[in-house]
Enzyme design. Structure first.
Site, PDB file in Angstrom:
ATOM      1  N   ILE A 170       0.833  -1.200   0.000  1.00  0.00           N
ATOM      2  CA  ILE A 170       0.000   0.000   0.000  1.00  0.00           C
ATOM      3  C   ILE A 170       0.874   1.259   0.000  1.00  0.00           C
ATOM      4  CG2 ILE A 170      -1.740   1.320   1.294  1.00  0.00           C
ATOM      5  CD1 ILE A 170      -2.829  -1.253   0.019  1.00  0.00           C
ATOM      6  N   GLY A 194      -6.335  -2.328   8.297  1.00  0.00           N
ATOM      7  CA  GLY A 194      -5.888  -3.485   9.071  1.00  0.00           C
ATOM      8  C   GLY A 194      -5.876  -3.213  10.560  1.00  0.00           C
ATOM      9  N   SER A 224     -10.732  -0.841   5.215  1.00  0.00           N
ATOM     10  CA  SER A 224     -10.010  -1.847   4.428  1.00  0.00           C
ATOM     11  C   SER A 224     -10.450  -1.865   2.966  1.00  0.00           C
ATOM     12  CB  SER A 224     -10.247  -3.228   5.034  1.00  0.00           C
ATOM     13  OG  SER A 224     -11.552  -3.674   4.703  1.00  0.00           O
ATOM     14  N   CYS A 225      -9.692  -2.589   2.171  1.00  0.00           N
ATOM     15  CA  CYS A 225      -9.999  -2.703   0.744  1.00  0.00           C
ATOM     16  C   CYS A 225     -11.405  -3.244   0.525  1.00  0.00           C
ATOM     17  CB  CYS A 225      -8.972  -3.588   0.053  1.00  0.00           C
ATOM     18  SG  CYS A 225      -8.579  -5.120   0.935  1.00  0.00           S
ATOM     19  N   ARG A 233      -8.878 -12.854  -1.745  1.00  0.00           N
ATOM     20  CA  ARG A 233      -7.615 -13.424  -2.230  1.00  0.00           C
ATOM     21  C   ARG A 233      -6.830 -13.905  -0.996  1.00  0.00           C
ATOM     22  NH1 ARG A 233      -5.403 -10.827   1.269  1.00  0.00           N
ATOM     23  NH2 ARG A 233      -4.084  -8.991   1.066  1.00  0.00           N
ATOM     24  N   GLY A 291     -18.869  -6.504   7.748  1.00  0.00           N
ATOM     25  CA  GLY A 291     -20.080  -5.668   7.802  1.00  0.00           C
ATOM     26  C   GLY A 291     -19.945  -4.544   8.824  1.00  0.00           C
ATOM     27  N   HIS A 341      -9.963  -9.472  -4.763  1.00  0.00           N
ATOM     28  CA  HIS A 341     -11.102 -10.028  -4.046  1.00  0.00           C
ATOM     29  C   HIS A 341     -12.310 -10.057  -4.988  1.00  0.00           C
ATOM     30  CE1 HIS A 341      -8.967  -9.495  -0.262  1.00  0.00           C
ATOM     31  NE2 HIS A 341      -8.953  -8.183  -0.365  1.00  0.00           N
ATOM     32  N   GLN A 392      -7.114  -5.407  -4.089  1.00  0.00           N
ATOM     33  CA  GLN A 392      -6.749  -5.161  -2.676  1.00  0.00           C
ATOM     34  C   GLN A 392      -5.504  -4.299  -2.532  1.00  0.00           C
ATOM     35  OE1 GLN A 392      -6.176  -8.007  -4.271  1.00  0.00           O
ATOM     36  NE2 GLN A 392      -4.049  -8.537  -3.887  1.00  0.00           N
TER      37      GLN A 392
END
Lengths: 354, 354
Positions: B12, B110, B138-139, B167, B194, B219, B300
């Site tokens: 990232i 993360g 997150s992604c 992934r 969620g 993903h 991702q």
């Protein structure tokens, strides 16, 4: 200025097209595509003139909003040389079309050797004389030829024995396998790859055994070469490190496989993350008596691309081979040279015999 | 001009660094790396000032030939904001260091939500007020938030139910799995994804079930959203097609999976083959009664990158959100718009209910 067409804008064709467009002595006249898919769209985005590879599909392109500049015949009328990047086997079928236009042609290694007047690798093959067509040997044969030619010149190759762990398919080929196996392919040994190397290096004895694995990024070669002399490990590392189309991966870089290799290629700004060079793990290069061992990876989508450029010059000009290779390397940026301390130098392995 | 540091030049971090460097209102002061591997070398090649993330490793960098410009403390003294791109969990540990320098910080998804004053997504989250730190979700949460926000605004979301086929690892992570399985991860349902979406979209009901699969590129989300109204399929396609950070893959492009998607990204010249947008298969978008279905892929490594840029502006300037998003999109080239005839328009599906 050599006017070049690319017949088949797929995995190899789109890379060859970009490479042609980057040459100061070549003009990319256009590329063909069989269907108006995302690849065809990408060609238009790049500003390349798009031709329909198959005459009766012009309508299909127009319906998709990508009006072609013409058909393959139109493209052939406008070029000095055509690079055939059609799928394996289609090149041989295209031969008659190129002949009907008297257009010199370059084929890929998926075709049989007799498709062209001579097979080609810029580092390994001899003068092509007055050939009207050339065949660039396959990605695996290209990788092996680049390695074996300097070894044979420097030390003499008594015999090379290579296990090829080939990628199952390219990243976008979702209909290929294996999914979860390593498959002898072909199970007959030696495989056809050794004889293919001999089309450009006829006097080097090489046996190959080929497998395919559930990976898409690169081929991996486990190489043994029994040499005629006994160079030190350090000397061989230096010899291979001096070859512009071999990249010695420094141990300190912490590149452990094809994933990190492609990541590195993207990091250094390579288009499409392409690795035009053989990638040799430096610490794997080891000489035991007269036996040399090493691991190398070959990017099946990319390593033949500079060879195609040099093949175009060999077929259409009198530019000396070395001059062509230097120009290709310079224009594409070939010749990775790590900034890491160990990258540019030659280390003795821990258990060196020298 | 906002002076930005990136702590952790990994998957990232290197992308955020490139994106910061491309902004007219930001200056990339430097990046940190924990070890002098190929990534550190690549930072130097790109002309970025490299700092040692860990004080006592400066010697290690020097030995490898990559002399750092200083340590993390030195970088923190020189910046207005630090973007923490350290591995999951390390960000929380870095928090005290940033606090000791009074340096506003941006964290990645993360970390737990309480690492920062607020969680952030440029499309979905509200005003961040006077927050001194932000956490880019997150992604996966980024991908879901971008999709659910416009659907909730336009039609009302009664409930979203999403299966995330994640992934297993990034392309260079050879120590991750699974190799040959699809693993419920976590096996408890609903998963934590969620609630993570709810950190930026608190009023949208969303349950997620998560798996991981032996792939590295992207993903895949199988999405169901029960809407409060009954829009037509064509209307939903148009709504989603108008979102700049959603890319609707035209059916005619013949892009069948992540391999072809990444191939296309490279074809159109994306650095590292990055896909900053959610990639939604246009023909998958289907409304049955009040139930909307679709498949989308999320890269991702890339989708949170523009969100980090907008988070920097949200944290350090008064630039309105929409203006920031427009500038980020323009400077990075976000907003794929297919040239293919069907790409820019909305087709009715074969079995459309409208």
């Amino acid at each position: 200025m050599t006017r070049v067409g690319v017949n088949g804008y797929g995995t190899i064709g789109k890379r060859v097209a970009d490479a042609v467009a980057a040459q100061p002595d070549m003009e990319l006249v256009g590329v063909t595509k069989a269907s108006p898919n995302y690849g065809a769209e990408a060609a238009i985005r790049r500003g390349y003139d798009l031709y329909a590879a198959i005459d009766d599909r012009v309508d299909e392109f127009e319906t998709a909003g990508l009006t072609p500049s013409g058909t393959l015949d139109d493209l052939l009328r406008a070029v000095d040389v055509i690079v055939d990047c059609a799928p394996s086997g289609i090149g041989a079928r295209n031969r008659a079309i190129y002949a009907s236009h008297d257009t010199p042609a370059i084929y890929q290694g998926g075709e049989d050797a007799d498709v062209a007047d001579a097979s080609f690798n810029a580092r390994a093959s001899g003068d092509v004389g007055d050939a009207d067509s050339l065949r660039v040997v396959s990605c695996n044969s290209t990788g092996l030829s680049r390695l074996l030619a300097p070894l044979d010149e420097a030390y003499g190759v008594e015999k090379a024995r290579v296990t090829l762990v080939r990628r199952g398919g390219d990243p976008s080929e979702t209909d290929r396998g294996p999914i979860n196996d390593v498959v002898p392919d072909p199970a007959t040994v030696p495989s056809h790859h050794g004889p293919d190397v001999n089309t450009v290096l006829p006097n080097v004895a090489v046996d190959t055994a080929a497998l395919k694995a559930p990976v898409t990024a690169m081929h991996t070669h486990s190489v043994n070469v029994t040499l005629e002399t006994e160079p030190s490990t350090a000397t061989v590392r230096r010899l291979l490190g001096d070859e512009t189309r071999l990249f010695l991966i420094p141990e300190v870089a912490n590149i452990d496989g094809a994933g990190a290799l492609k990541d590195y290629a993207a990091d250094v700004g390579r288009p499409r993350g392409d690795l035009w060079e053989n990638c040799v793990w430096e610490e794997s290069i080891s000489v035991q008596g007269r036996d040399l061992y090493l691991f190398q990876n070959v990017h099946q989508e990319a390593d033949v691309v500079p060879e195609n450029i040099d093949a175009i010059r060999a077929l259409t000009t009198d530019i000396p081979r070395e001059e062509s290779v230097a120009l290709t390397n310079e224009t594409l940026g070939i010749g990775l040279d790590s900034l890491l301390a160990d990258g540019g130098t030659v280390r003795d392995p821990v258990a060196a015999d020298d």
